[in-house]
Design an enzyme around this catalytic site. Structure first.
Site, PDB file in Angstrom:
ATOM      1  N   LYS A  53      71.828  63.483  71.284  1.00 24.13           N
ATOM      2  CA  LYS A  53      71.414  64.462  72.296  1.00 24.13           C
ATOM      3  C   LYS A  53      71.240  65.856  71.675  1.00 24.13           C
ATOM      4  O   LYS A  53      71.867  66.163  70.658  1.00 24.13           O
ATOM      5  CB  LYS A  53      72.404  64.494  73.457  1.00 24.13           C
ATOM      6  CG  LYS A  53      73.598  65.360  73.249  1.00 24.13           C
ATOM      7  CD  LYS A  53      74.377  65.498  74.536  1.00 24.13           C
ATOM      8  CE  LYS A  53      75.449  66.543  74.371  1.00 24.13           C
ATOM      9  NZ  LYS A  53      74.937  67.919  74.433  1.00 24.13           N
ATOM     10  N   LYS A  75      74.484  72.133  71.226  1.00 29.27           N
ATOM     11  CA  LYS A  75      74.740  73.453  70.656  1.00 29.27           C
ATOM     12  C   LYS A  75      75.424  73.339  69.316  1.00 29.27           C
ATOM     13  O   LYS A  75      75.209  74.120  68.413  1.00 29.27           O
ATOM     14  CB  LYS A  75      75.699  74.234  71.560  1.00 29.27           C
ATOM     15  CG  LYS A  75      75.133  74.659  72.862  1.00 29.27           C
ATOM     16  CD  LYS A  75      76.100  75.678  73.466  1.00 29.27           C
ATOM     17  CE  LYS A  75      76.359  75.365  74.919  1.00 29.27           C
ATOM     18  NZ  LYS A  75      77.641  74.721  75.132  1.00 29.27           N
ATOM     19  N   LYS A 130      81.972  63.072  69.079  1.00 30.19           N
ATOM     20  CA  LYS A 130      82.367  64.356  68.487  1.00 30.19           C
ATOM     21  C   LYS A 130      83.410  64.202  67.388  1.00 30.19           C
ATOM     22  O   LYS A 130      83.447  65.005  66.461  1.00 30.19           O
ATOM     23  CB  LYS A 130      82.883  65.308  69.569  1.00 30.19           C
ATOM     24  CG  LYS A 130      81.773  65.838  70.459  1.00 30.19           C
ATOM     25  CD  LYS A 130      82.180  67.110  71.156  1.00 30.19           C
ATOM     26  CE  LYS A 130      80.971  67.755  71.812  1.00 30.19           C
ATOM     27  NZ  LYS A 130      81.290  68.990  72.494  1.00 30.19           N
TER      28      LYS A 130
HETATM   29  P1  ATP Z   1      78.511  71.181  72.658  1.00 23.97           P
HETATM   30  O1  ATP Z   1      77.705  70.555  71.553  1.00 23.97           O
HETATM   31  O2  ATP Z   1      79.326  72.355  72.215  1.00 23.97           O
HETATM   32  O3  ATP Z   1      79.271  70.164  73.487  1.00 23.97           O
HETATM   33  P2  ATP Z   1      76.453  71.065  74.610  1.00 23.97           P
HETATM   34  O4  ATP Z   1      75.088  71.353  74.120  1.00 23.97           O
HETATM   35  O5  ATP Z   1      76.814  69.644  74.839  1.00 23.97           O
HETATM   36  O6  ATP Z   1      77.437  71.807  73.629  1.00 23.97           O
HETATM   37  P3  ATP Z   1      77.936  71.883  76.929  1.00 23.97           P
HETATM   38  O7  ATP Z   1      78.429  73.279  77.085  1.00 23.97           O
HETATM   39  O8  ATP Z   1      78.896  70.829  76.500  1.00 23.97           O
HETATM   40  O9  ATP Z   1      76.682  71.894  75.950  1.00 23.97           O
HETATM   41  O10 ATP Z   1      77.269  71.434  78.292  1.00 23.97           O
HETATM   42  C1  ATP Z   1      76.785  72.342  79.277  1.00 23.97           C
HETATM   43  C2  ATP Z   1      75.961  71.607  80.292  1.00 23.97           C
HETATM   44  O11 ATP Z   1      74.708  71.237  79.689  1.00 23.97           O
HETATM   45  C3  ATP Z   1      76.590  70.304  80.793  1.00 23.97           C
HETATM   46  O12 ATP Z   1      76.329  70.190  82.184  1.00 23.97           O
HETATM   47  C4  ATP Z   1      75.865  69.235  80.039  1.00 23.97           C
HETATM   48  O13 ATP Z   1      75.798  68.043  80.789  1.00 23.97           O
HETATM   49  C5  ATP Z   1      74.474  69.846  79.873  1.00 23.97           C
HETATM   50  N1  ATP Z   1      73.833  69.345  78.665  1.00 23.97           N
HETATM   51  C6  ATP Z   1      74.254  69.537  77.397  1.00 23.97           C
HETATM   52  N2  ATP Z   1      73.418  68.959  76.521  1.00 23.97           N
HETATM   53  C7  ATP Z   1      72.443  68.383  77.268  1.00 23.97           C
HETATM   54  C8  ATP Z   1      71.276  67.640  76.935  1.00 23.97           C
HETATM   55  N3  ATP Z   1      70.965  67.391  75.668  1.00 23.97           N
HETATM   56  N4  ATP Z   1      70.487  67.203  77.938  1.00 23.97           N
HETATM   57  C9  ATP Z   1      70.783  67.477  79.229  1.00 23.97           C
HETATM   58  N5  ATP Z   1      71.860  68.168  79.603  1.00 23.97           N
HETATM   59  C10 ATP Z   1      72.689  68.632  78.646  1.00 23.97           C
HETATM   60 MG    MG Z   2      78.812  69.072  75.355  1.00 24.64          MG
END
Ligand code: ATP
Ligand code: MG
Length: 336
Positions: free
Chosen positions: A197, A200, A113
């Site tokens: 990955k 968001k 990040k």
């Molecule tokens: P950000 O980019 O803001 O970190 P994010 O997409 O990583 O957002 P989070 O809110 O950090 O989402 O994570 C919420 C949940 O979703 C966590 O349990 C995380 O492990 C899961 N998660 C996030 N991205 C993935 C992914 N690509 N595959 C599987 N699980 C995911």
């Molecule tokens: Mg995340």
């Protein structure tokens, strides 16, 4: 023996996507019938990157709507936002003093990040895992369902709990949490780059399927998803070094509740366009009803606010009580 309790969180950073659903929220829904569950909208984590205040407010409501639309019951579970319960931040400070700088420097999420310009990242982004440990341990949670991307942070939570129990000679005060990461659900990767990955906060909307995407958009994004020119293999070994191909096949398996090996048996020898059209259909069937429900719930902000108020009160009771015990162990007192 610690009372069994589940804790997990999602950041209100907008655009909840298929990875969040398959990697986390779907699991939350399954667990609500087996455990006492605490599900948190981790808004304090979100501000480790700059957020527009108005957008943050609306993303908090959107996340709660997504929880409910995915099937979480606000009566059965404690659902709330992190900023409502100040004990999270207070325990995070304690853990800033327990965890070691070297531990933080090893965290891959920080490296990913912060990107190339680490010196310019917020201090909050670096110590994020300490706040995450506090989120979990303030409830003495024993089980944490998260996506595979959070495995390293959970190991750190275990290390912090062990060090605290050891430093303050209060063996077994904090439970050593168990991650609930399904082997069937891999990290869902970006549709544009199989090494990153699905996220968001990724700029390109084409890289992910959002829970609110409509039928046509899902179809378009899957059609455009990056693949290679080879056919689908029949055996797992044929997926080696094929990140994008592996990702689409894993998503298909996960959405349909199948094993990757079964998908390969079904599609082996065929080309990706065949898989892609079936994949679109399966995602649309699974995601669009949730997206429609999110849009409906967002029209009733009063109801969403009521859920947060009720959940925050319930969470605060448990967290305050535990913080008092923790402060007492350390030798801290509150005189006000
Ligand atoms: P950000 O980019 O803001 O970190 P994010 O997409 O990583 O957002 P989070 O809110 O950090 O989402 O994570 C919420 C949940 O979703 C966590 O349990 C995380 O492990 C899961 N998660 C996030 N991205 C993935 C992914 N690509 N595959 C599987 N699980 C995911
Ligand atoms: Mg995340």
């Amino acid at each position: 023996m610690h009372k069994q309790r589940v804790f997990s969180g999602v950041q209100p950073t907008g655009n909840l996507h298929l990875g969040n659903y398959l990697g986390a929220i779907k699991n939350f829904v399954d667990l609500q019938n087996k455990f006492e569950c605490v599900y948190c909208i981790v808004d304090l984590h979100a501000i480790t990157n700059r957020q527009e205040p108005e957008e943050l407010k609306s993303n908090i409501l959107e996340t709660i709507a997504s929880f409910i639309a995915s099937g979480l019951d606000p009566k059965k579970n404690i659902i709330f936002n992190q900023a409502s319960v100040s004990a999270h931040s207070e325990l995070a400070w304690v853990f800033n003093c327990v965890a070691r700088i070297g531990w933080m420097n090893r965290m891959t999420q920080f490296k990913e990040k912060a990107g190339a310009n680490k010196e310019n990242a917020s201090v909050g982004l670096l110590v994020y895992p300490n706040l995450m440990a506090a989120d979990i341990l303030i409830y003495k949670a024993t089980h944490v369902p998260v996506g595979a991307d959070q495995k390293q942070h959970l190991e750190l939570t275990r290390d912090i709990a062990k060090k605290f129990n050891n430093d303050f000679k209060c063996e077994d005060f904090f439970p050593i949490v168990e991650p609930l990461i399904s082997n069937e659900i891999p990290r869902i990767m970006s549709l544009r780059d199989g090494k990153k990955k699905m996220s968001k906060s990724e700029e390109s909307d084409q890289s992910r399927i959002n829970l609110k995407d409509d039928k046509d958009l899902i179809d378009k994004k899957i059609k455009k998803a990056t693949t290679d020119n080879l056919a689908i293999p029949s055996e797992l070994s044929g997926l080696k070094n094929r990140n994008e191909a592996t990702n689409l096949i894993s998503i298909f398996a996960s959405v349909n509740g199948l094993k990757v090996s079964d998908v390969l048996k079904q599609f082996g020898g065929k080309n990706f366009s065949t898989l892609k059209s079936k994949l679109s259909e399966s995602i649309i069937e699974r995601i669009c009803p949730i997206g429609d429900e999110i849009k409906k719930l967002l029209k009733d902000k009063k109801y969403l606010n009521e859920i947060l108020t009720h959940g925050s009160k319930r969470a605060d009771l448990i967290a305050k009580d535990n913080l008092k015990k923790i402060y007492d162990i350390i030798g801290l007192s509150k005189f006000s």
